[in-house]
Motif scaffolding. Structure first.
Motif, PDB file in Angstrom:
ATOM      1  N   GLN A   1       8.750 -54.115   6.549  1.00  0.00           N
ATOM      2  CA  GLN A   1       9.327 -53.692   7.828  1.00  0.00           C
ATOM      3  C   GLN A   1       9.941 -54.887   8.565  1.00  0.00           C
ATOM      4  O   GLN A   1       9.263 -55.565   9.347  1.00  0.00           O
ATOM      5  CB  GLN A   1       8.235 -53.059   8.696  1.00  0.00           C
TER       6      GLN A   1
ATOM      7  N   GLY B   1      12.052 -56.979  11.313  1.00  0.00           N
ATOM      8  CA  GLY B   1      12.599 -56.900  12.663  1.00  0.00           C
ATOM      9  C   GLY B   1      14.069 -57.278  12.580  1.00  0.00           C
ATOM     10  O   GLY B   1      14.651 -57.258  11.486  1.00  0.00           O
TER      11      GLY B   1
ATOM     12  N   ASP C   1       8.942 -59.641  11.220  1.00  0.00           N
ATOM     13  CA  ASP C   1       9.719 -59.210  12.381  1.00  0.00           C
ATOM     14  C   ASP C   1       9.784 -60.227  13.523  1.00  0.00           C
ATOM     15  O   ASP C   1      10.180 -59.866  14.642  1.00  0.00           O
ATOM     16  CB  ASP C   1       9.152 -57.886  12.904  1.00  0.00           C
TER      17      ASP C   1
ATOM     18  N   ILE D   1      10.687 -52.301  11.414  1.00  0.00           N
ATOM     19  CA  ILE D   1       9.673 -52.385  12.473  1.00  0.00           C
ATOM     20  C   ILE D   1       9.898 -51.269  13.494  1.00  0.00           C
ATOM     21  O   ILE D   1       8.978 -50.883  14.227  1.00  0.00           O
ATOM     22  CB  ILE D   1       9.676 -53.793  13.131  1.00  0.00           C
TER      23      ILE D   1
ATOM     24  N   SER E   1       2.383 -51.230   4.878  1.00  0.00           N
ATOM     25  CA  SER E   1       3.621 -51.543   5.583  1.00  0.00           C
ATOM     26  C   SER E   1       3.462 -52.939   6.168  1.00  0.00           C
ATOM     27  O   SER E   1       2.569 -53.169   6.988  1.00  0.00           O
ATOM     28  CB  SER E   1       3.894 -50.519   6.683  1.00  0.00           C
TER      29      SER E   1
ATOM     30  N   GLY F   1       7.190 -56.515  16.846  1.00  0.00           N
ATOM     31  CA  GLY F   1       6.303 -55.345  16.905  1.00  0.00           C
ATOM     32  C   GLY F   1       5.014 -55.586  17.674  1.00  0.00           C
ATOM     33  O   GLY F   1       4.236 -54.650  17.879  1.00  0.00           O
TER      34      GLY F   1
ATOM     35  N   ASP G   1       4.886 -56.083   8.212  1.00  0.00           N
ATOM     36  CA  ASP G   1       5.890 -56.478   9.210  1.00  0.00           C
ATOM     37  C   ASP G   1       6.392 -57.888   8.937  1.00  0.00           C
ATOM     38  O   ASP G   1       5.596 -58.801   8.680  1.00  0.00           O
ATOM     39  CB  ASP G   1       5.274 -56.467  10.616  1.00  0.00           C
TER      40      ASP G   1
ATOM     41  N   ASP H   1       7.475 -48.504  14.041  1.00  0.00           N
ATOM     42  CA  ASP H   1       6.302 -48.705  14.895  1.00  0.00           C
ATOM     43  C   ASP H   1       6.647 -49.009  16.337  1.00  0.00           C
ATOM     44  O   ASP H   1       5.856 -48.772  17.235  1.00  0.00           O
ATOM     45  CB  ASP H   1       5.460 -49.880  14.360  1.00  0.00           C
TER      46      ASP H   1
END
Ligand code: NDP
Length: 246
Positions: free
Chosen positions: A184, A186, A241, A142, A237, A245, A239, A145
């Protein structure tokens, strides 16, 4: 029958952390799983035993992601041992953080060799073997971004490069029936980023779910992306997370 039965997978950096959880989950879902490691030989051999007890094949391979030959050979060995390749997961990574004036060029090069160059090398070799239905899953971050703290510029840049590589190669591979996606995470509780470590106090306020992720949660998403139900996701992509993000 599980959704990855008879599939052949390789995961880079599978000895610990998120990589080990991905290895476990792909194996639980029926795949034969090869995985690379570098320093963590005893953990790798133990994990291999554990997943073999599930009735699938395990293939731990010592391979340095920063070495082109070593990594390409690992992909080739997976194909020769399992007879084919269906799934590549580029997970091995490093997170080197330091103030700008202390960040060495050696650490810049190391970050790029493992986080960026290695996925490209593994994908290039894997693409020779993947058939229609093949899956490539990169583990980005993450931080590509959102980087709300200092000292992480090079790490963030490396994961942004993974995002771009994923988006671009989707155009090469999609027409061949092979998808490539970027997961992605976190903050996830591993040696790289322990949930009870000193840095967790910096990260936790950004997590809308109020907690770190666990490696098995990343494994679950990767397993979905590795299977047939994800066929219409390509170049994305995704996330995972805890709201970091947003
Ligand atoms: P860990 O540091 O816990 O584990 C790293 C893994 O990568 C180990 O299996 C290690 O193998 C392997 N590895 C490192 N360098 C090499 C190398 N040169 N060659 C082969 N293998 C290597 O990391 P995580 O599990 O936390 O991270 C996994 C991925 O997830 C990374 O790409 C990371 O950037 C990403 N990520 C992690 C987050 C987190 O909060 N934990 C958040 C977002 C992304 P060995 O021990 O055998 O040397």
């Amino acid at each position: 029958m599980s959704h990855l039965t008879q599939k052949s997978a390789i995961v880079t950096g599978g000895s610990r952390g998120i990589g080990a959880a991905i290895v476990r989950r792909l194996a639980q879902d029926g795949a034969n799983v090869a995985f690379t490691y570098l320093g963590g030989e005893s953990q790798a051999l133990e994990l291999a035993k554990e997943i073999e007890s599930l009735g699938v094949k395990a293939l731990p391979i010592k391979a340095d992601s920063s070495n082109e030959k070593s990594l390409s050979e690992a992909v080739k060995k997976t194909v020769s041992e399992f007879g084919k390749l269906d799934i590549l997961v580029n997970n091995a990574g490093v997170a080197i953080m330091a103030p700008l004036d202390e960040f060495s060029i050696e650490d810049f090069d190391k970050t790029f060799a493992i986080n960026v160059r290695a996925p490209f090398i593994a994908i290039k070799e894997a693409a020779k073997h993947l058939q229609r239905g093949g899956r490539i899953i990169n583990i980005g971050s993450i931080n590509a971004d959102r980087m709300p703290f200092a000292n992480g510029g090079v790490y963030a840049m490396s994961k942004a490069a993974v995002q771009g590589l994923t988006r671009g190669l989707a155009r090469d591979l999609g027409p061949l029936g092979i998808t490539i996606n970027n997961v992605q995470p976190g903050p996830v509780n591993t040696d790289m980023n322990p949930e009870d470590g000193p840095f967790s106090a910096v990260l936790k306020p950004y997590l809308s779910v109020g907690r770190y992720g666990q490696p098995s949660e990343i494994g679950a998403l990767v397993s979905f992306l590795a299977g047939p139900d994800s066929a219409y996701i390509n170049g994305a992509s995704l996330d995972i997370d805890g709201g970091f993000g947003n």
